[in-house]
Design a protein around this motif. Structure first.
Motif, PDB file in Angstrom:
ATOM      1  N   VAL A 273      10.436   2.872   4.524  1.00  0.00           N
ATOM      2  CA  VAL A 273      11.496   1.868   4.556  1.00  0.00           C
ATOM      3  C   VAL A 273      12.667   2.355   5.400  1.00  0.00           C
ATOM      4  O   VAL A 273      13.313   3.350   5.051  1.00  0.00           O
ATOM      5  CB  VAL A 273      12.012   1.577   3.124  1.00  0.00           C
ATOM      6  N   GLY A 274      12.931   1.693   6.490  1.00  0.00           N
ATOM      7  CA  GLY A 274      14.119   1.974   7.299  1.00  0.00           C
ATOM      8  C   GLY A 274      15.105   0.830   7.116  1.00  0.00           C
ATOM      9  O   GLY A 274      14.849  -0.298   7.522  1.00  0.00           O
ATOM     10  N   CYS A 275      16.241   1.110   6.474  1.00  0.00           N
ATOM     11  CA  CYS A 275      17.166   0.029   6.112  1.00  0.00           C
ATOM     12  C   CYS A 275      18.045  -0.391   7.288  1.00  0.00           C
ATOM     13  O   CYS A 275      18.621   0.435   7.989  1.00  0.00           O
ATOM     14  CB  CYS A 275      18.050   0.467   4.952  1.00  0.00           C
ATOM     15  N   ASN A 306      18.547   5.017   6.089  1.00  0.00           N
ATOM     16  CA  ASN A 306      19.349   3.955   6.697  1.00  0.00           C
ATOM     17  C   ASN A 306      19.318   4.178   8.204  1.00  0.00           C
ATOM     18  O   ASN A 306      19.656   5.267   8.671  1.00  0.00           O
ATOM     19  CB  ASN A 306      20.796   4.006   6.197  1.00  0.00           C
ATOM     20  N   ILE A 307      18.902   3.156   8.955  1.00  0.00           N
ATOM     21  CA  ILE A 307      18.647   3.390  10.379  1.00  0.00           C
ATOM     22  C   ILE A 307      19.427   2.488  11.331  1.00  0.00           C
ATOM     23  O   ILE A 307      19.618   2.845  12.484  1.00  0.00           O
ATOM     24  CB  ILE A 307      17.139   3.281  10.690  1.00  0.00           C
ATOM     25  N   PHE A 308      19.842   1.319  10.875  1.00  0.00           N
ATOM     26  CA  PHE A 308      20.528   0.381  11.767  1.00  0.00           C
ATOM     27  C   PHE A 308      21.721  -0.247  11.066  1.00  0.00           C
ATOM     28  O   PHE A 308      21.668  -0.510   9.865  1.00  0.00           O
ATOM     29  CB  PHE A 308      19.608  -0.789  12.153  1.00  0.00           C
ATOM     30  N   PHE A 495       9.498   3.055  17.436  1.00  0.00           N
ATOM     31  CA  PHE A 495      10.860   3.222  17.968  1.00  0.00           C
ATOM     32  C   PHE A 495      11.866   2.392  17.177  1.00  0.00           C
ATOM     33  O   PHE A 495      13.027   2.771  17.057  1.00  0.00           O
ATOM     34  CB  PHE A 495      10.922   2.801  19.442  1.00  0.00           C
ATOM     35  N   PHE A 496      11.413   1.259  16.654  1.00  0.00           N
ATOM     36  CA  PHE A 496      12.325   0.369  15.924  1.00  0.00           C
ATOM     37  C   PHE A 496      12.603   0.870  14.507  1.00  0.00           C
ATOM     38  O   PHE A 496      13.454   0.315  13.822  1.00  0.00           O
ATOM     39  CB  PHE A 496      11.753  -1.057  15.893  1.00  0.00           C
ATOM     40  N   VAL A 497      11.832   1.874  14.054  1.00  0.00           N
ATOM     41  CA  VAL A 497      12.158   2.507  12.774  1.00  0.00           C
ATOM     42  C   VAL A 497      12.524   3.980  12.996  1.00  0.00           C
ATOM     43  O   VAL A 497      12.541   4.774  12.059  1.00  0.00           O
ATOM     44  CB  VAL A 497      11.016   2.356  11.734  1.00  0.00           C
ATOM     45  N   PHE A 498      12.844   4.333  14.242  1.00  0.00           N
ATOM     46  CA  PHE A 498      13.286   5.695  14.594  1.00  0.00           C
ATOM     47  C   PHE A 498      12.278   6.763  14.168  1.00  0.00           C
ATOM     48  O   PHE A 498      12.647   7.841  13.740  1.00  0.00           O
ATOM     49  CB  PHE A 498      14.673   5.988  13.993  1.00  0.00           C
TER      50      PHE A 498
END
Ligand SMILES: [Zn+2]
Length: 560
Positions: A273-275, A306-308, A495-498
């Motif tokens: 889970v990338g928040c 937490n990513i974005f 890439f969109f979830v780092f």
């Protein structure tokens, strides 16, 4: 390709003398006799994969990988089956969905009214009389190929005579049976509320339009406490069954986060889970700006982080789904820029809801201004949803180093889009133009309400241009090759979830998130891509879903 970790190779060469070393380095799990669609940079196809702990340690031929196995290695014979990396949805409202999942009869990908009613009847047979049955989006009535007339209350009464039923279709309308109408006070409200559709005698038909259903949905029961954990577990099982293993989660609600943290701490979280999140109390800009400066991302691990910043920068400039044209005002855009400038100053990644042409242009104007003072390249600023993204937007985005998170609402909303946007609907989204532009882009669903969430349904739409039920939703010239579609759901989405170093392809050193399929994604007739079913889903080397171990193949989540 026959890459192995150096230490394993050495153990093999030294044979008997290094038994202990070899015992330590032999893989825990080896999958052989497969068609491993690695989705690496060269789109290599391999036969076998070895996994040690939570990582992939070797990918190659049956012979090369098979000989790494030791006495303690578990072996799975793939019997020729195709394997892909775990599928990543770069934008789903994941945590929120856990609060409702146990009540929902999910209609994701259900192409006929007959099947939908069968599912409703089956659920009614497993729950107690009086218990709520509902579903909040993820489908639209236009997806039923056999009969797409609005559901009637009588029809829903017959399917579930003893339970209140509310079926929210996308964010467009909702259908209620008589018990739901009674419990939610719809009869009393009908006279003054134009959104409640009435028959000739003034009696509610059970259909409630967009302007009226949100207040009804707000009265529905949701899961909390111990129920929330059970409901979330049901959802995770269903997501793994679909082949999903990682998410960009739009909004990680504070009241749900502890449940996910608990599952993660117990080693029972089966998705990553990338928040996509923002500080609380965003309504007042003066209060918001200092909170942005203090925001800290990337404090977590490869299960929860937490990513974005996102998905909204400034509430009034948040495009609704079904209006033909947006009209962002200069003063609104100036406020948007004030907030986004603070995000750029703080060097935070941004993932922002942007869908309609004029909104996309307005945001790009602001970002170009911000970029002069605070360069945003390499911050992975992402425009999300982007159903009306065109070649001119892409040109500007590439110059700025922006990403495109493509969330094709048309997969279920193609019919509604045609009513709202006319023929322009067939160009939402211009996938081939996006793919050919060379921009960094990836797929998400924006589920579980605005859209369905099954990845193989979205991949089928991308390749065929058809919405659920089979009607054309996208012009043929906008469709893309199945390889490119899969890359957008895996390697690019990493890439969109780092997590591009950890996820998105099947390669030595990456986390062992992969999906064994019941048929070959690369060769199955295009129209059958939607029917592909995962057989086994593996996350971090653990089997989290095994079709063979399931008592019955379920079309959706089971009853409570
Ligand atoms: Zn959104």
């Amino acid at each position: 390709m026959s890459r192995t970790l150096p230490v394993v190779t050495m153990a093999l060469l030294l044979a008997g003398g290094v038994v202990a070393v070899r015992a330590q380095t032999q893989p825990d799990l080896v999958l052989t006799n497969g068609k491993i669609i690695t989705v690496d940079e060269r789109f290599t196809i391999a036969q076998a994969v070895a996994i040690k702990g939570d990582r992939i340690v070797a990918v190659g031929t049956n012979q090369d990988v098979g000989r790494l196995a030791g006495p303690a290695t578990r072996r799975i014979d793939l019997k020729g089956r195709a394997v892909t990396p775990g599928l990543i949805d770069n934008h789903m409202h994941l945590l929120r969905a856990g609060t409702t999942w146990q009540y929902e009869v999910r209609l994701d990908g259900v192409g006929t009214r007959r099947q939908a009613l069968d599912m409703l009847r089956a659920r009614a047979a497993t729950v107690k009389p009086g218990d709520w049955i509902y579903t909040l989006g993820g489908w639209a009535i236009e997806q039923f190929a056999d009969d797409s007339k609005p559901f009637t209350r009588e029809e829903l009464d017959r399917a579930a005579p003893n339970n209140p039923v509310l079926l929210q279709a996308s964010y467009r309308e909702a259908f209620l049976n008589s018990r739901a109408i009674q419990l939610l006070g719809v009869d009393e409200a009908a006279a003054q509320n134009a959104a409640i559709v009435k028959d000739g005698a003034g009696k509610p038909t059970g259909r409630v339009l967009e302007a009226g259903f949100r207040q009804l949905v707000a009265k529905l029961p949701t899961a909390s406490g111990a129920e929330l954990e059970a409901s979330t577990r049901l959802m995770l099982r269903d997501l793994n069954r679909m082949g999903l293993t990682a998410f960009g989660s739009a909004g990680c609600e504070a009241e749900v986060m502890p449940t996910f943290r608990k599952l993660a701490d117990q080693g029972q979280l089966t998705v990553r889970v990338g928040c996509i999140t923002s500080p609380p109390g965003g309504g007042n800009v003066d209060q918001l700006l200092p909170r942005i400066a203090q925001m800290k991302l990337f404090q977590g691990d490869n299960y929860i982080d937490n990513i974005f910043y996102g998905e909204s920068v400034y509430g009034p400039l948040h495009d609704p789904m079904f209006i033909a044209k947006s009209d962002p005002k200069p003063e609104q855009l100036a406020t948007w820029r004030r907030i986004a400038t603070e995000i750029a100053k703080a060097r935070l990644p941004l993932h922002v809801h942007a869908n309609l042409t004029d909104t996309l242009d307005g945001f790009l104007d602001q970002i170009e201004l911000i970029n002069r003072e605070y360069p945003i390249r390499n911050l992975r600023w992402t425009l999300a949803h982007v159903n009306q993204l065109n070649a001119s937007h892409l040109e500007r985005m590439k110059k700025l180093g922006l990403y495109a998170a493509v969330h094709p609402w048309a997969v279920i909303n193609g019919g509604i889009n045609q009513a709202v946007f006319g023929d322009a609907a067939y160009d939402m989204a211009q996938l081939r133009t996006i793919q050919n532009s060379g921009i960094m882009w990836g797929f998400g669903s924006d589920g579980t309400r605005a859209n369905q969430i099954q990845p193989f349904t979205t991949l089928w739409w991308a390749v065929t241009g058809k919405m659920v039920g089979g009607a054309r939703a996208l012009r043929e010239s906008n469709t893309i090759a199945r390889e490119d579609a899969l890359i957008a759901y895996t390697r690019r989405n990493a890439f969109f979830v780092f997590q591009e170093d950890n996820l998105g392809s099947i390669a030595p050193g990456k986390l062992a998130d992969l999906v064994v399929l019941d048929r070959d994604y690369l060769t199955v007739p295009a129209d059958q891509i939607k029917d592909i079913k995962p057989v086994t889903t593996i996350v971090g080397g653990r089997v989290v879903y095994d079709a063979g171990a399931e008592p019955v193949a379920l079309a959706a989540s089971a009853g409570k």
